[in-house]
Design a protein around this motif. Structure first.
Motif, PDB file in Angstrom:
ATOM      1  N   ARG A  23      42.205  38.378  50.214  1.00 20.49           N
ATOM      2  CA  ARG A  23      42.802  37.496  51.212  1.00 20.49           C
ATOM      3  C   ARG A  23      41.765  37.023  52.233  1.00 20.49           C
ATOM      4  O   ARG A  23      41.791  35.876  52.676  1.00 20.49           O
ATOM      5  CB  ARG A  23      43.930  38.224  51.948  1.00 20.49           C
ATOM      6  CG  ARG A  23      45.082  38.629  51.063  1.00 20.49           C
ATOM      7  CD  ARG A  23      46.173  39.226  51.919  1.00 20.49           C
ATOM      8  NE  ARG A  23      47.167  39.907  51.125  1.00 20.49           N
ATOM      9  CZ  ARG A  23      48.215  40.540  51.642  1.00 20.49           C
ATOM     10  NH1 ARG A  23      48.377  40.583  52.946  1.00 20.49           N
ATOM     11  NH2 ARG A  23      49.094  41.128  50.863  1.00 20.49           N
ATOM     12  N   GLY A  73      44.100  38.818  39.623  1.00 19.45           N
ATOM     13  CA  GLY A  73      45.116  38.347  40.555  1.00 19.45           C
ATOM     14  C   GLY A  73      45.388  39.333  41.668  1.00 19.45           C
ATOM     15  O   GLY A  73      46.523  39.455  42.149  1.00 19.45           O
ATOM     16  N   SER A  74      44.371  40.048  42.100  1.00 20.03           N
ATOM     17  CA  SER A  74      44.521  41.055  43.148  1.00 20.03           C
ATOM     18  C   SER A  74      45.039  40.443  44.453  1.00 20.03           C
ATOM     19  O   SER A  74      44.678  39.319  44.809  1.00 20.03           O
ATOM     20  CB  SER A  74      43.168  41.735  43.413  1.00 20.03           C
ATOM     21  OG  SER A  74      43.233  42.560  44.562  1.00 20.03           O
ATOM     22  N   ARG A  75      45.874  41.206  45.169  1.00 23.76           N
ATOM     23  CA  ARG A  75      46.374  40.780  46.474  1.00 23.76           C
ATOM     24  C   ARG A  75      45.796  41.653  47.591  1.00 23.76           C
ATOM     25  O   ARG A  75      46.341  41.684  48.684  1.00 23.76           O
ATOM     26  CB  ARG A  75      47.902  40.892  46.512  1.00 23.76           C
ATOM     27  CG  ARG A  75      48.609  40.154  45.401  1.00 23.76           C
ATOM     28  CD  ARG A  75      48.531  38.648  45.587  1.00 23.76           C
ATOM     29  NE  ARG A  75      49.264  37.975  44.535  1.00 23.76           N
ATOM     30  CZ  ARG A  75      50.583  37.826  44.522  1.00 23.76           C
ATOM     31  NH1 ARG A  75      51.317  38.310  45.495  1.00 23.76           N
ATOM     32  NH2 ARG A  75      51.177  37.200  43.519  1.00 23.76           N
ATOM     33  N   GLU A  76      44.711  42.356  47.296  1.00 25.67           N
ATOM     34  CA  GLU A  76      44.125  43.245  48.299  1.00 25.67           C
ATOM     35  C   GLU A  76      43.590  42.440  49.483  1.00 25.67           C
ATOM     36  O   GLU A  76      43.332  41.243  49.379  1.00 25.67           O
ATOM     37  CB  GLU A  76      43.005  44.075  47.669  1.00 25.67           C
ATOM     38  CG  GLU A  76      43.462  45.016  46.558  1.00 25.67           C
ATOM     39  CD  GLU A  76      44.486  46.031  47.048  1.00 25.67           C
ATOM     40  OE1 GLU A  76      44.344  46.519  48.200  1.00 25.67           O
ATOM     41  OE2 GLU A  76      45.430  46.324  46.297  1.00 25.67           O
ATOM     42  N   GLN A  77      43.388  43.129  50.609  1.00 25.67           N
ATOM     43  CA  GLN A  77      42.981  42.467  51.843  1.00 25.67           C
ATOM     44  C   GLN A  77      41.637  41.760  51.694  1.00 25.67           C
ATOM     45  O   GLN A  77      41.424  40.686  52.264  1.00 25.67           O
ATOM     46  CB  GLN A  77      42.904  43.480  52.990  1.00 25.67           C
ATOM     47  CG  GLN A  77      42.660  42.870  54.360  1.00 25.67           C
ATOM     48  CD  GLN A  77      43.775  41.916  54.771  1.00 25.67           C
ATOM     49  OE1 GLN A  77      44.950  42.235  54.613  1.00 25.67           O
ATOM     50  NE2 GLN A  77      43.411  40.756  55.295  1.00 25.67           N
ATOM     51  N   CYS A 119      53.721  34.989  46.943  1.00 29.91           N
ATOM     52  CA  CYS A 119      53.375  34.345  45.678  1.00 29.91           C
ATOM     53  C   CYS A 119      51.913  33.961  45.718  1.00 29.91           C
ATOM     54  O   CYS A 119      51.311  33.902  46.791  1.00 29.91           O
ATOM     55  CB  CYS A 119      54.250  33.121  45.422  1.00 29.91           C
ATOM     56  SG  CYS A 119      53.890  31.734  46.501  1.00 29.91           S
ATOM     57  N   PRO A 120      51.289  33.705  44.549  1.00 29.22           N
ATOM     58  CA  PRO A 120      49.878  33.321  44.513  1.00 29.22           C
ATOM     59  C   PRO A 120      49.693  31.877  44.936  1.00 29.22           C
ATOM     60  O   PRO A 120      50.653  31.149  45.143  1.00 29.22           O
ATOM     61  CB  PRO A 120      49.522  33.498  43.022  1.00 29.22           C
ATOM     62  CG  PRO A 120      50.807  33.232  42.320  1.00 29.22           C
ATOM     63  CD  PRO A 120      51.882  33.785  43.208  1.00 29.22           C
ATOM     64  N   MET A 178      50.539  33.177  50.314  1.00 25.13           N
ATOM     65  CA  MET A 178      49.634  34.186  49.746  1.00 25.13           C
ATOM     66  C   MET A 178      49.369  35.286  50.755  1.00 25.13           C
ATOM     67  O   MET A 178      49.339  36.469  50.418  1.00 25.13           O
ATOM     68  CB  MET A 178      48.326  33.536  49.309  1.00 25.13           C
ATOM     69  CG  MET A 178      47.405  34.526  48.594  1.00 25.13           C
ATOM     70  SD  MET A 178      45.879  33.772  48.036  1.00 25.13           S
ATOM     71  CE  MET A 178      45.180  35.161  47.163  1.00 25.13           C
ATOM     72  N   GLN A 179      49.149  34.898  52.011  1.00 26.94           N
ATOM     73  CA  GLN A 179      48.896  35.877  53.057  1.00 26.94           C
ATOM     74  C   GLN A 179      50.102  36.805  53.235  1.00 26.94           C
ATOM     75  O   GLN A 179      49.976  37.952  53.614  1.00 26.94           O
ATOM     76  CB  GLN A 179      48.592  35.172  54.376  1.00 26.94           C
ATOM     77  CG  GLN A 179      47.237  34.465  54.403  1.00 26.94           C
ATOM     78  CD  GLN A 179      46.079  35.433  54.286  1.00 26.94           C
ATOM     79  OE1 GLN A 179      45.586  35.683  53.200  1.00 26.94           O
ATOM     80  NE2 GLN A 179      45.652  35.986  55.392  1.00 26.94           N
ATOM     81  N   SER A 218      51.963  37.688  50.795  1.00 26.60           N
ATOM     82  CA  SER A 218      52.108  38.359  49.492  1.00 26.60           C
ATOM     83  C   SER A 218      53.393  37.978  48.776  1.00 26.60           C
ATOM     84  O   SER A 218      53.934  38.749  47.975  1.00 26.60           O
ATOM     85  CB  SER A 218      52.073  39.887  49.660  1.00 26.60           C
ATOM     86  OG  SER A 218      50.836  40.313  50.155  1.00 26.60           O
TER      87      SER A 218
END
Length: 316
Positions: free
Chosen positions: A254, A247-251, A308-309, A303-304, A306
């Motif tokens: 994205r 569930g990474s939010r790294e660039q 929520c997924p 999501m963009q 950050s």
């Protein structure tokens, strides 16, 4: 008794019907046979209606639970095509859930073979007994649906049993064309629409829907340690399958989502370019596009940011 029951239900025109139909003296035995036949006819009619209502209710419940977007859009379809629309969407759901509902690939392939055989029976006018296939048979009889589109959906779902990520974005588009676009072609036929511009729009909309569905399903698949996103896009941004599973939010994650979503947007714009030439009667087939597009734009935006997924909601 038989005469009064028959007349009430429109079976007999008058009490003297038997005497006109069978000249001469009627024995009690003949009258008893006639009475029995009338009763059986009434029971058969009642049983048939009950089965028909059960089959329709089964499809409605299946689509409502597994494809709520499609369920809502079907309710907004014209009455003449509403039942057929639900039958087609129920058929699509039945196929879509095979992959996740079987423990072995072989079992899944057997179910796909069952549906191929069922389609052949339908087009031989041999009414099947399973609720979804019975409703589909009625839709085919009523609207003359194209057999090729039904078989293409099954074949593509069968290939998808391989349970692997798409090698590239073009492979995901091909899958979407063969499943989502084929379903739209059938929905257009159920609406009585035969228009080349509507077909072109359906092709692009189906591809957009397939891509959006793949993205919306990322959290669901990741929870099962599965990632089906196109490998070429993931490699381009250096995103691994483990990044999505965690569930990474790294660039880089994205960027993968953005690039794939952008391709869906391209297809949506192509579809819009045909809008002036598509008849208004085709609109009910494309209602789901507007609904999914709105939901997905909100999901991607969040999501963009950050916040929520992607939504866990999975539309078949």
């Amino acid at each position: 008794m038989a005469f009064s029951v028959g007349a009430r239900h429109g079976i007999l025109a008058s009490k003297g019907w038997l005497f006109h139909a069978l000249p001469g003296t009627l024995s009690p035995h003949i009258i008893a046979i006639q009475r029995s036949a009338e009763i059986q006819a009434l029971r058969g009619s009642s049983h048939s209606n009950t089965d028909s209502q059960h089959n329709e209710a089964y499809c409605i419940d299946l689509v409502r639970k597994r494809d709520y977007d499609g369920f809502v859009c079907s309710l907004l379809s014209p009455e003449v095509s509403r039942r057929s629309s639900l039958a087609l969407r129920a058929f699509n759901v039945e196929l879509a859930q095979v992959k996740d509902s079987v423990s072995q690939k072989t079992i899944g392939l057997m179910r796909m073979q069952f549906w191929k055989a069922t389609i052949e029976e339908i087009y031989r006018d041999d009414a099947p007994l399973q609720p979804v296939s019975t409703e589909l048979w009625k839709a085919v009889k009523q609207h003359g649906l194209t057999k090729r589109w039904l078989l293409r959906i099954i074949t593509e779902r069968e290939k998808d049993m391989e349970d692997r990520a798409y090698r590239n974005l073009q492979e995901l588009e091909a899958y979407s064309e063969n499943t989502q676009s084929s379903l739209l072609y059938l929905l257009l036929e159920s609406l009585g629409v035969k228009n080349v511009h509507a077909d072109h729009a359906a092709s692009h909309i189906g591809k957009a829907q397939g891509i959006v569905t793949c993205l919306r399903a990322v959290p669901y698949h990741s929870s099962r340690r599965k990632v089906y996103l196109p490998m070429d896009v993931c490699m381009l941004h250096g995103a691994s399958q483990e990044d999505f599973i965690r569930g990474s939010r790294e660039q880089n994650v994205r960027d993968v989502i953005y690039d794939i979503a952008s391709q869906a947007h391209v297809h949506l714009e192509h579809a819009r370019s045909f809008s002036k030439n598509v008849p208004a009667s085709a609109a009910p087939a494309f209602l789901q596009t507007s609904l999914q597009n709105a939901l997905f734009l909100v999901s991607v935006t969040l999501m963009q940011m950050s916040c929520c997924p992607l939504t866990n909601e999975l539309s078949e």
